[in-house]
Write a protein that holds these residues in place. Sequence first.
Motif, mmCIF file in Angstrom:
data_model
loop_
_atom_site.group_PDB
_atom_site.id
_atom_site.type_symbol
_atom_site.label_atom_id
_atom_site.label_comp_id
_atom_site.label_asym_id
_atom_site.label_seq_id
_atom_site.Cartn_x
_atom_site.Cartn_y
_atom_site.Cartn_z
ATOM 1 N N MET A 1 0.846 -1.189 0.000
ATOM 2 C CA MET A 1 0.000 0.000 0.000
ATOM 3 C C MET A 1 0.886 1.245 0.000
ATOM 4 N N LYS A 2 0.828 1.989 -1.098
ATOM 5 C CA LYS A 2 1.713 3.160 -1.231
ATOM 6 C C LYS A 2 1.068 4.423 -0.652
ATOM 7 N N PRO A 3 1.762 5.093 0.285
ATOM 8 C CA PRO A 3 1.190 6.296 0.888
ATOM 9 C C PRO A 3 1.252 7.495 -0.047
ATOM 10 N N VAL A 4 0.206 8.316 -0.015
ATOM 11 C CA VAL A 4 0.167 9.556 -0.793
ATOM 12 C C VAL A 4 0.307 10.760 0.138
ATOM 13 N N GLY A 5 -0.444 10.746 1.223
ATOM 14 C CA GLY A 5 -0.368 11.846 2.183
ATOM 15 C C GLY A 5 -1.389 11.687 3.284
ATOM 16 N N VAL A 6 -1.349 12.618 4.236
ATOM 17 C CA VAL A 6 -2.238 12.560 5.397
ATOM 18 C C VAL A 6 -2.941 13.905 5.564
ATOM 19 N N GLU A 7 -4.246 13.844 5.802
ATOM 20 C CA GLU A 7 -5.013 15.057 6.088
ATOM 21 C C GLU A 7 -5.373 15.077 7.565
ATOM 22 N N LEU A 8 -5.097 16.200 8.219
ATOM 23 C CA LEU A 8 -5.518 16.404 9.601
ATOM 24 C C LEU A 8 -6.722 17.334 9.559
ATOM 25 N N ARG A 9 -7.828 16.912 10.125
ATOM 26 C CA ARG A 9 -9.053 17.718 10.092
ATOM 27 C C ARG A 9 -9.577 17.896 11.504
ATOM 28 N N ARG A 10 -9.733 19.123 11.888
ATOM 29 C CA ARG A 10 -10.282 19.403 13.220
ATOM 30 C C ARG A 10 -11.762 19.716 13.074
ATOM 31 N N ILE A 11 -12.585 19.015 13.863
ATOM 32 C CA ILE A 11 -14.014 19.265 13.804
ATOM 33 C C ILE A 11 -14.518 19.642 15.200
ATOM 34 N N ALA A 12 -15.616 20.384 15.255
ATOM 35 C CA ALA A 12 -16.225 20.779 16.532
ATOM 36 C C ALA A 12 -17.646 20.247 16.549
ATOM 37 N N MET A 13 -17.921 19.343 17.484
ATOM 38 C CA MET A 13 -19.258 18.739 17.569
ATOM 39 C C MET A 13 -19.927 19.147 18.877
ATOM 40 N N PRO A 14 -21.030 19.892 18.789
ATOM 41 C CA PRO A 14 -21.747 20.288 20.008
ATOM 42 C C PRO A 14 -22.354 19.070 20.713
ATOM 43 N N LEU A 15 -22.218 19.017 22.035
ATOM 44 C CA LEU A 15 -22.796 17.910 22.808
ATOM 45 C C LEU A 15 -24.283 18.189 23.068
ATOM 46 N N VAL A 16 -25.079 17.120 23.176
ATOM 47 C CA VAL A 16 -26.514 17.309 23.434
ATOM 48 C C VAL A 16 -26.759 17.943 24.804
ATOM 49 N N SER A 17 -25.839 17.695 25.744
ATOM 50 C CA SER A 17 -25.923 18.366 27.053
ATOM 51 C C SER A 17 -24.511 18.427 27.622
ATOM 52 N N PRO A 18 -24.232 19.387 28.508
ATOM 53 C CA PRO A 18 -22.880 19.478 29.072
ATOM 54 C C PRO A 18 -22.523 18.186 29.800
ATOM 55 N N PHE A 19 -21.250 17.778 29.712
ATOM 56 C CA PHE A 19 -20.774 16.554 30.348
ATOM 57 C C PHE A 19 -19.750 16.938 31.398
ATOM 58 N N ARG A 20 -20.134 16.758 32.680
ATOM 59 C CA ARG A 20 -19.245 17.171 33.777
ATOM 60 C C ARG A 20 -18.581 15.955 34.411
ATOM 61 N N THR A 21 -17.267 16.040 34.576
ATOM 62 C CA THR A 21 -16.494 15.007 35.257
ATOM 63 C C THR A 21 -15.667 15.688 36.339
ATOM 64 N N SER A 22 -14.881 14.898 37.082
ATOM 65 C CA SER A 22 -14.055 15.500 38.134
ATOM 66 C C SER A 22 -12.987 16.420 37.555
ATOM 67 N N PHE A 23 -12.772 16.360 36.228
ATOM 68 C CA PHE A 23 -11.745 17.254 35.639
ATOM 69 C C PHE A 23 -12.335 18.409 34.845
ATOM 70 N N GLY A 24 -13.637 18.571 34.848
ATOM 71 C CA GLY A 24 -14.203 19.741 34.184
ATOM 72 C C GLY A 24 -15.483 19.457 33.431
#
Length: 368
Positions: free
Chosen positions: A1-24
Motif C-alpha cells: 500500500m503506497k502512501p500519498v499523504g495525510v489530512e488532519l481535520r479538526r471538527i467541533a461537535m456540540p454535545l446534546v448536554s454538558p458533560f461534567r467530570t471530576s476534571f471539568g
Amino acid sequence: MKPVGVELRRIAMPLVSPFRTSFGTQTTRDILLVRIETADGEGYGECVTMTDPVYSPEYTDGAIDVLRRFLVPALLGPPELDPRAVAPALVAFKGHRMAKAALETAVLDAWLRARALSFGEWLGATADRVPAGVSVGIMDSVPELLDAVEGYLADGYLRIKLKIEPGWDVEPVRAVRERFGDDVLLQVDANTAYTVADAQHLARLDEFGLLLIEQPLDEEDIRGHAQLARLVRTPICLDESIVSARAAADAIALGACSIVNIKPGRVGGYLEARRIHDVCAAHGVPVWCGGMLESGLGRAANVALAALPGFTLPGDTSASGRYYMTDITEPFVLQDGHLLVPQGPGIGVSPVPERLAEVTVSTEWIGR
Ligand code: NPQ
Ligand code: MG
C-alpha cells in the motif's frame, strides 16, 4: 500500500448536554480526524485527545504538532504501508500514544478496506453486537441525576456509570440504588479525584454492590490502588493508568486492579488494545471498552474491539445520540440495549460529506 499523504481535520461537535467530570465540564467535543490517502484508497482514524491536557497529558494542539513534525513524516518515508509496521516506525518518538493511535487506525482502515475485511473480523471479534453502557456526568442535584438515569434506562442502556468526585459519591449512588433497585448494573468513575487517604470514605460505597470503581487515584499511583484494593470490597478498575500492555501486566501483578478499561486511543491503537485484552484474558481479568466521546468513526472501531471474547462487561460504547444530535457518520443506535458491530470493510462506516463539512474547523494536508 503506497502512501500519498495525510489530512488532519479538526471538527467541533456540540454535545446534546454538558458533560461534567471530576476534571471539568465539556459542552463541545473538539475532535481531530486523521485521513490517510494511499494508492489503494483512504482510511480514517480518530484522535481521542481533548482540547486541554486534563484527562491525560496529551491534548489536541500537541497531537497535531507531533503528527505534523514527527509521526506523519516518519510514516510517509518508506514506500510501503502496513498496519503492523506503524508502531515500529514511530517507536523512536516517546509517548503521544493518542496521536500514534489515530495514525495507525487510519492505516489499518485503509489496509482493511483494500482487502474487503472488517475491523471486527481482523481483530478476532466473536460477537455481532455488543451490550451498551452509558456514562452519566456529575449533576447539580440528585433529582436531576435520577431524571437522567431514568431516561437512559428507558432508552435500554444495560449498565450505568456515574461520574463521581469528593462531595458527589455516596449520596448519588445511594439515590440511584434506592430509586432503580439492586438489579441495575452500576459502577462509578472518579477520574483520579481521590487519594489513598480517602479509603475509608470509598469503602462506604461497598454496601451498594457496584460492579467496580474506576480510577479512584492518580494515574501513576499503582501502589496506592493496590493498597486501596485491600481496604474496599468494590473491585478496582483502572483507566488512565493503563497506557500499555506492560502497564496492564504490572498493575495486575501488583494487585492494583481486578478489571481493566481498554481505550485504544490511550494505549497507542487497536493492536496494543488487543494485546491488553490478551494479557487480561490470560489473568482472568475482565475488560470493557471505554469511550472518549468519539464520533461515529471512532465509535465504529471501538464497537468492533468490544466484540472480542474477553470483553465480558458492557462498555462506554453508547449510541451516537448519547452525545450528538447529528453524527458525522450514520448514527449508532441502540437495538435492545446493544450496538451492532459494523460488518463493512475497514471500520465499516464513512463520514457523510455534507455533515463533515458543517463541523469542520480547519484542515491541513501533509504530503510525502
Ligand atoms: C472516562 N469517558 O472513562 C472518560 C473520560 C472523558 C465516557 O466517561 C470530552 C472528551 C469529554 C473526552 C469527558 C467517559 C470527556 C472525555 C470524559 C473523556 O474516564
Ligand atoms: Mg474513566
